[in-house]
Design an enzyme around this catalytic site. Structure first.
Site, PDB file in Angstrom:
ATOM      1  N   LYS A 254      -6.498  13.467  51.786  1.00  0.00           N
ATOM      2  CA  LYS A 254      -6.526  12.319  52.700  1.00  0.00           C
ATOM      3  C   LYS A 254      -6.501  11.034  51.869  1.00  0.00           C
ATOM      4  O   LYS A 254      -6.528  11.095  50.641  1.00  0.00           O
ATOM      5  CB  LYS A 254      -7.756  12.373  53.617  1.00  0.00           C
ATOM      6  CG  LYS A 254      -9.081  12.529  52.920  1.00  0.00           C
ATOM      7  CD  LYS A 254     -10.200  12.795  53.940  1.00  0.00           C
ATOM      8  CE  LYS A 254     -11.523  13.017  53.245  1.00  0.00           C
ATOM      9  NZ  LYS A 254     -12.618  13.407  54.121  1.00  0.00           N
TER      10      LYS A 254
ATOM     11  N   HIS B 100     -27.157  29.119  41.481  1.00  0.00           N
ATOM     12  CA  HIS B 100     -26.500  27.824  41.684  1.00  0.00           C
ATOM     13  C   HIS B 100     -27.143  27.078  42.847  1.00  0.00           C
ATOM     14  O   HIS B 100     -27.861  27.667  43.656  1.00  0.00           O
ATOM     15  CB  HIS B 100     -25.006  28.020  41.960  1.00  0.00           C
ATOM     16  CG  HIS B 100     -24.201  28.292  40.723  1.00  0.00           C
ATOM     17  ND1 HIS B 100     -24.153  29.542  40.134  1.00  0.00           N
ATOM     18  CD2 HIS B 100     -23.443  27.474  39.949  1.00  0.00           C
ATOM     19  CE1 HIS B 100     -23.380  29.474  39.050  1.00  0.00           C
ATOM     20  NE2 HIS B 100     -22.940  28.237  38.913  1.00  0.00           N
TER      21      HIS B 100
ATOM     22  N   LYS C  42     -22.845  25.399  46.874  1.00  0.00           N
ATOM     23  CA  LYS C  42     -21.720  26.160  46.290  1.00  0.00           C
ATOM     24  C   LYS C  42     -21.176  27.124  47.341  1.00  0.00           C
ATOM     25  O   LYS C  42     -21.938  27.866  47.957  1.00  0.00           O
ATOM     26  CB  LYS C  42     -22.186  26.922  45.043  1.00  0.00           C
ATOM     27  CG  LYS C  42     -21.062  27.657  44.341  1.00  0.00           C
ATOM     28  CD  LYS C  42     -21.483  28.157  42.978  1.00  0.00           C
ATOM     29  CE  LYS C  42     -20.386  28.977  42.313  1.00  0.00           C
ATOM     30  NZ  LYS C  42     -19.114  28.239  42.157  1.00  0.00           N
TER      31      LYS C  42
HETATM   32  P1  NAP Z   1     -17.588  18.982  45.551  1.00  0.00           P
HETATM   33  O1  NAP Z   1     -18.643  17.982  45.232  1.00  0.00           O
HETATM   34  O2  NAP Z   1     -17.593  19.634  46.887  1.00  0.00           O
HETATM   35  O3  NAP Z   1     -16.171  18.279  45.292  1.00  0.00           O
HETATM   36  C1  NAP Z   1     -14.949  18.812  45.692  1.00  0.00           C
HETATM   37  C2  NAP Z   1     -14.080  17.657  46.117  1.00  0.00           C
HETATM   38  O4  NAP Z   1     -12.744  18.130  46.333  1.00  0.00           O
HETATM   39  C3  NAP Z   1     -14.539  16.993  47.413  1.00  0.00           C
HETATM   40  O5  NAP Z   1     -14.553  15.597  47.250  1.00  0.00           O
HETATM   41  C4  NAP Z   1     -13.478  17.418  48.427  1.00  0.00           C
HETATM   42  O6  NAP Z   1     -13.278  16.486  49.460  1.00  0.00           O
HETATM   43  C5  NAP Z   1     -12.256  17.501  47.514  1.00  0.00           C
HETATM   44  N1  NAP Z   1     -11.180  18.296  48.059  1.00  0.00           N
HETATM   45  C6  NAP Z   1     -11.219  19.340  48.923  1.00  0.00           C
HETATM   46  N2  NAP Z   1      -9.975  19.805  49.161  1.00  0.00           N
HETATM   47  C7  NAP Z   1      -9.144  19.047  48.438  1.00  0.00           C
HETATM   48  C8  NAP Z   1      -7.722  19.027  48.253  1.00  0.00           C
HETATM   49  N3  NAP Z   1      -6.926  19.890  48.889  1.00  0.00           N
HETATM   50  N4  NAP Z   1      -7.183  18.107  47.430  1.00  0.00           N
HETATM   51  C9  NAP Z   1      -7.959  17.211  46.789  1.00  0.00           C
HETATM   52  N5  NAP Z   1      -9.309  17.161  46.932  1.00  0.00           N
HETATM   53  C10 NAP Z   1      -9.883  18.079  47.728  1.00  0.00           C
HETATM   54  O7  NAP Z   1     -17.626  20.177  44.483  1.00  0.00           O
HETATM   55  P2  NAP Z   1     -18.040  20.097  42.936  1.00  0.00           P
HETATM   56  O8  NAP Z   1     -19.461  20.433  42.772  1.00  0.00           O
HETATM   57  O9  NAP Z   1     -17.511  18.843  42.353  1.00  0.00           O
HETATM   58  O10 NAP Z   1     -17.220  21.342  42.366  1.00  0.00           O
HETATM   59  C11 NAP Z   1     -15.806  21.398  42.443  1.00  0.00           C
HETATM   60  C12 NAP Z   1     -15.337  22.765  41.938  1.00  0.00           C
HETATM   61  O11 NAP Z   1     -15.657  22.872  40.558  1.00  0.00           O
HETATM   62  C13 NAP Z   1     -16.026  23.955  42.617  1.00  0.00           C
HETATM   63  O12 NAP Z   1     -15.109  25.018  42.743  1.00  0.00           O
HETATM   64  C14 NAP Z   1     -17.118  24.340  41.643  1.00  0.00           C
HETATM   65  O13 NAP Z   1     -17.483  25.700  41.747  1.00  0.00           O
HETATM   66  C15 NAP Z   1     -16.413  24.065  40.335  1.00  0.00           C
HETATM   67  N6  NAP Z   1     -17.265  23.814  39.177  1.00  0.00           N
HETATM   68  C16 NAP Z   1     -16.750  24.188  38.003  1.00  0.00           C
HETATM   69  C17 NAP Z   1     -17.441  23.948  36.854  1.00  0.00           C
HETATM   70  C18 NAP Z   1     -16.842  24.379  35.552  1.00  0.00           C
HETATM   71  O14 NAP Z   1     -17.459  24.161  34.505  1.00  0.00           O
HETATM   72  N7  NAP Z   1     -15.658  24.982  35.553  1.00  0.00           N
HETATM   73  C19 NAP Z   1     -18.686  23.318  36.897  1.00  0.00           C
HETATM   74  C20 NAP Z   1     -19.188  22.921  38.137  1.00  0.00           C
HETATM   75  C21 NAP Z   1     -18.454  23.157  39.281  1.00  0.00           C
HETATM   76  P3  NAP Z   1     -14.217  16.536  50.794  1.00  0.00           P
HETATM   77  O15 NAP Z   1     -15.593  16.181  50.318  1.00  0.00           O
HETATM   78  O16 NAP Z   1     -13.602  15.514  51.701  1.00  0.00           O
HETATM   79  O17 NAP Z   1     -14.131  17.926  51.318  1.00  0.00           O
END
Ligand code: NAP
Length: 266
Positions: free
Chosen positions: A37, A155, A159
């Site tokens: 969006k 976690h 999550k």
């Molecule tokens: P989060 O706070 O929920 O952030 C995800 C963001 O992505 C939200 O702002 C969401 O928007 C947005 N989003 C959803 N669909 C989208 C799309 N199609 N295109 C663009 N943006 C979109 O989650 P987070 O804690 O930051 O974690 C994000 C991911 O990273 C998760 O899968 C988590 O498990 C992973 N993670 C990985 C690591 C690593 O070290 N690899 C560490 C921590 C987390 P809305 O809020 O509007 O829905």
């Protein structure tokens, strides 16, 4: 050379930390945001406004690439969006660096084929924390000798997916070094479904979701008369940022898909 970066998920918790880390890196520039969006608006810090001067937001890679061609797409969204974003990035010749969890091994192998076909690098990092990667490596090393293993990952309660990508990756790294076998009593029965956790190649994975946690994992390796516990705790999302920046720099040198930061950390 300045590495030009687009981020998908920039408004999220990981995305916000990554925007700050990239802005502080002298060899990187954040050029665009991919979102579902807010097309035509701008990201200022963690706020979205229609005031020009921030980082422009696009809803598709088609509109994004019409204005600017980033070198790297940093993908930090959710399990439903990650495959398409990664697939599109490779198709447009943009190197994906992916932290989002939830990609199946089948999807990873399809994306690896696409990366090979395009001869373009990509990195999927189930965990960007250097400490967590060492925890996975130490666990695989230990499982060669103590090969009855249970993983407990813990976690925060926001999550969505379980088990965590880190727990799955740990199990896969252990699978590479041990024979699959049934653990526990061969006749064991669950009186409550799920009590023994998920079963990956005989290993059990237990997922805890509670407020207060960020990302934590214990790998328990048992043998007659002894047990080794390997534990890692992430207390702040800052712990992921050195790995994010490392992956962005390394992906520029690659021509295939790398799955796991342990493959770029000696
Ligand atoms: P989060 O706070 O929920 O952030 C995800 C963001 O992505 C939200 O702002 C969401 O928007 C947005 N989003 C959803 N669909 C989208 C799309 N199609 N295109 C663009 N943006 C979109 O989650 P987070 O804690 O930051 O974690 C994000 C991911 O990273 C998760 O899968 C988590 O498990 C992973 N993670 C990985 C690591 C690593 O070290 N690899 C560490 C921590 C987390 P809305 O809020 O509007 O829905």
């Amino acid at each position: 050379m300045t590495i030009k970066i687009a981020i998908a998920g920039a408004r999220g918790r990981m995305g916000t930390a990554a925007v700050q880390a990239i802005n502080e890196a002298s060899d990187m520039e954040l050029v665009a945001i991919l979102d579902y969006k807010y097309e035509g608006m701008y990201l200022h810090g963690s706020d979205v406004t229609d005031t020009p001067g921030g980082v422009p937001i696009y809803e598709t890679l088609e509109s994004l690439t019409a204005d600017t061609l980033p070198d790297v797409l940093l993908e930090l969204t959710n399990p439903d969006a990650v495959y398409k974003n990664m697939h599109d990035a490779l198709t447009y010749g943009i190197r994906p660096v992916v932290g989002t969890s939830g990609l199946s091994l089948k999807s990873i192998s399809q994306l690896a084929e696409l990366a090979d076909e395009k001869r373009i690098g990509g990195i999927i990092a189930p965990n960007f924390s250097i400490g967590a990667v060492l925890m996975m490596k130490f666990s695989a090393m230990a499982a060669r000798y103590l090969n009855d293993v249970e993983i407990i990952e813990m976690h925060h309660d926001q999550k969505i997916d379980a088990p965590s990508g880190t727990a799955m990756k740990t199990a896969e790294m252990i699978m590479d070094v041990r024979e699959p076998h049934c653990q526990g009593h061969p006749g064991e029965k669950e009186t409550e479904e799920g009590a023994r956790g998920a079963d990956i190649d005989g290993m059990k994975i237990h997922s805890v979701r509670l407020p207060g946690f960020l990302a934590h994992q214990q790998v328990l390796l048992g043998a007659p008369g002894e047990m080794l516990t390997i534990r890692h705790d992430s207390f702040d999302r800052k712990c992921f940022m050195p790995g994010v920046l490392l992956a962005i720099r390394e992906v520029m040198k690659k021509e295939s898909l790398i799955y796991g930061l342990e493959n770029i950390i000696e």
